[in-house]
Scaffold this motif. Structure first.
Motif, mmCIF file in Angstrom:
data_model
loop_
_atom_site.group_PDB
_atom_site.id
_atom_site.type_symbol
_atom_site.label_atom_id
_atom_site.label_comp_id
_atom_site.label_asym_id
_atom_site.label_seq_id
_atom_site.Cartn_x
_atom_site.Cartn_y
_atom_site.Cartn_z
ATOM 1 N N ARG A 99 40.562 38.049 56.186
ATOM 2 C CA ARG A 99 40.415 37.621 54.794
ATOM 3 C C ARG A 99 41.142 38.607 53.897
ATOM 4 O O ARG A 99 40.926 39.817 53.993
ATOM 5 C CB ARG A 99 38.932 37.551 54.405
ATOM 6 C CG ARG A 99 38.152 36.517 55.181
ATOM 7 C CD ARG A 99 36.694 36.482 54.721
ATOM 8 N NE ARG A 99 36.021 37.754 54.949
ATOM 9 C CZ ARG A 99 35.475 38.098 56.098
ATOM 10 N NH1 ARG A 99 35.535 37.298 57.133
ATOM 11 N NH2 ARG A 99 34.868 39.265 56.222
ATOM 12 N N SER A 101 41.568 39.436 49.998
ATOM 13 C CA SER A 101 40.958 39.139 48.707
ATOM 14 C C SER A 101 42.027 38.909 47.637
ATOM 15 O O SER A 101 43.226 39.108 47.860
ATOM 16 C CB SER A 101 40.067 40.312 48.284
ATOM 17 O OG SER A 101 40.856 41.484 48.103
ATOM 18 N N ARG A 102 41.568 38.494 46.462
ATOM 19 C CA ARG A 102 42.497 38.322 45.342
ATOM 20 C C ARG A 102 43.176 39.638 45.002
ATOM 21 O O ARG A 102 44.355 39.667 44.651
ATOM 22 C CB ARG A 102 41.746 37.789 44.124
ATOM 23 C CG ARG A 102 41.272 36.341 44.271
ATOM 24 C CD ARG A 102 40.596 35.876 42.999
ATOM 25 N NE ARG A 102 40.148 34.486 43.120
ATOM 26 C CZ ARG A 102 39.518 33.823 42.149
ATOM 27 N NH1 ARG A 102 39.239 34.452 40.995
ATOM 28 N NH2 ARG A 102 39.135 32.565 42.334
ATOM 29 N N THR A 103 42.416 40.712 45.123
ATOM 30 C CA THR A 103 43.008 42.034 44.880
ATOM 31 C C THR A 103 44.111 42.311 45.885
ATOM 32 O O THR A 103 45.159 42.858 45.531
ATOM 33 C CB THR A 103 41.926 43.125 44.979
ATOM 34 O OG1 THR A 103 40.902 42.869 44.012
ATOM 35 C CG2 THR A 103 42.526 44.500 44.745
#
Length: 298
Positions: A99, A101-103
Motif C-alpha cells: 500500500r 499512501s497519498r503521502t
C-alpha cells in the motif's frame, strides 16, 4: 545532441533495477527465514523462477545502463537513477500487494517533477569519448580517498543513522565511479571491439568499483535505518556523477539564473526521497524493516 536514446535506456535501466529489487524481495519472502547465515539459501532461491527473473532483469538493466552511458552524458544518465526508489515502490504495490499512501504518491510525484525541472533547467551538454589519464588520476584518487574516509568514519560509529549515512555515501561514490569508468569502457568497446574492451584498464576498474559498491551497499543497509542510507545513496550518486561528468568528461550545465530552477528541482528531489525512505513499504522492500509490525507488505 540527441538525448532520446540515452534517456530512454537510462529510464529502462532504472525501471529494470526497480523491478529486480521487487522480484528478489518477493522471492526472499518465500524462503525460510533465519537470523544466521544459511548455506542453503542460494539453493532455495535458485528453485524460484521469480528470483531468476530478478537476476535476468538486473542483467538487462545493466546492459541498458551501459548503452545509455555510451550514447549520452554522465550528467544526464546517472541523475535519472533517482527514479529507482519511486519506481520500486510503485511496482511493489502491485507485485507485493503493498500500500502506498497519498503521502507516498505525492513524494513520488515530487521526485519525478523535481528531476524534470532540474535536468531541463541544467540542460547538460557534452559527451567526451576519450578521457586522458591526467583527468582520471586525480578524480580516482579523490573518490577512492573519499570512500576510505567515509568507511573509516562509519566504522568509528555504532549502528545508527550516522553509520548508515556514511556507508551510504561511500556506496554512492563507488556507484558514480563505476558509471564513469563503464562509460569509458563502452566507448572503447564501440571503437576498438571486444579485444580492446577486455584489455582496457577502465573495464577492470568499473568491475572493481562495482563490486565495492555492492559490498558497501550491504553494510549501509545493515548499519542503520533506511531513512539515513537511502537518501545518501540516491542523492550522493547523482551529485558525484554530476561532478565527474563536469570534471572528467568536460560536460557542462547551465549557470546564472538557471541555478534557481535547478535548486528548486533538487529541493523537490531531496524532499521526495526523504519522504519515500520513511514509508513502511520502503523499509520492508529493502529488508530494512526488521520489526514484526505492519509494513505494508504481506
Amino acid at each position: 545532441m540527441d538525448m532520446l536514446m540515452p534517456v530512454l535506456f537510462a529510464l529502462g535501466a532504472a525501471f529494470g533495477n526497480a523491478l529486480a529489487t521487487v522480484l528478489q524481495r518477493k522471492a526472499a519472502l518465500g524462503v525460510p527465514r533465519s537470523d544466521k547465515l544459511r548455506a542453503g539459501l542460494m539453493l532455495d532461491l535458485l528453485r524460484r523462477p521469480v528470483w531468476l527473473a530478478g537476476i535476468i532483469t538486473m542483467i538487462t538493466a545493466a546492459v541498458c545502463q551501459a548503452v545509455a552511458l555510451a550514447t549520452g552524458p554522465l550528467t544526464v544518465v546517472q541523475p535519472l537513477f533517482v527514479l529507482e526508489l519511486p519506481l520500486a515502490l510503485a511496482i511493489a504495490t502491485v507485485l507485493l500487494r503493498g500500500r502506498l499512501s497519498r503521502t507516498g504518491w505525492a513524494a513520488a510525484f515530487a521526485v519525478v517533477a523535481g528531476l524534470a525541472v532540474a535536468l531541463t533547467s541544467a540542460s547538460p551538454e557534452g559527451n567526451l569519448t576519450h578521457v586522458p589519464m591526467d583527468r582520471w588520476i586525480p578524480a580516482l584518487a579523490v573518490c577512492a580517498g573519499a570512500i576510505v574516509a567515509l568507511v573509516l568514519a562509519a566504522l568509528r560509529r555504532s549502528e545508527g543513522r550516522t553509520r548508515a549515512a556514511c556507508f551510504g555515501l561511500a556506496t554512492a561514490v563507488a556507484y558514480a565511479v563505476t558509471a564513469a569508468l563503464m562509460k569509458a569502457s563502452m566507448h572503447t568497446l564501440a571503437d576498438g571491439g571486444l579485444t580492446a574492451f577486455l584489455t582496457a584498464w577502465q573495464t577492470y576498474g568499473f568491475a572493481l568499483f562495482g563490486a565495492a559498491a555492492l559490498f558497501l551497499l550491504e553494510n549501509a543497509m545493515q548499519a542503520g535505518p533506511l531513512v539515513a542510507s537511502q537518501p545518501a545513496i540516491t542523492l550522493g550518486d547523482a551529485s558525484v556523477s554530476l561532478a565527474l561528468g563536469i570534471t572528467v568528461y568536460s560536460e557542462s550545465v547551465r549557470t546564472g539564473w538557471w541555478l534557481l530552477p535547478q535548486l528548486l528541482g533538487v529541493s523537490l528531489i531531496v524532499a521526495g526521497v526523504l519522504m519515500l525512505s520513511r514509508l513502511p513499504i520502503a523499509r520492508s522492500l529493502t529488508g530494512g524493516d526488521r520489526s514484526t509490525g505492519n509494513s505494508g507488505v504481506p
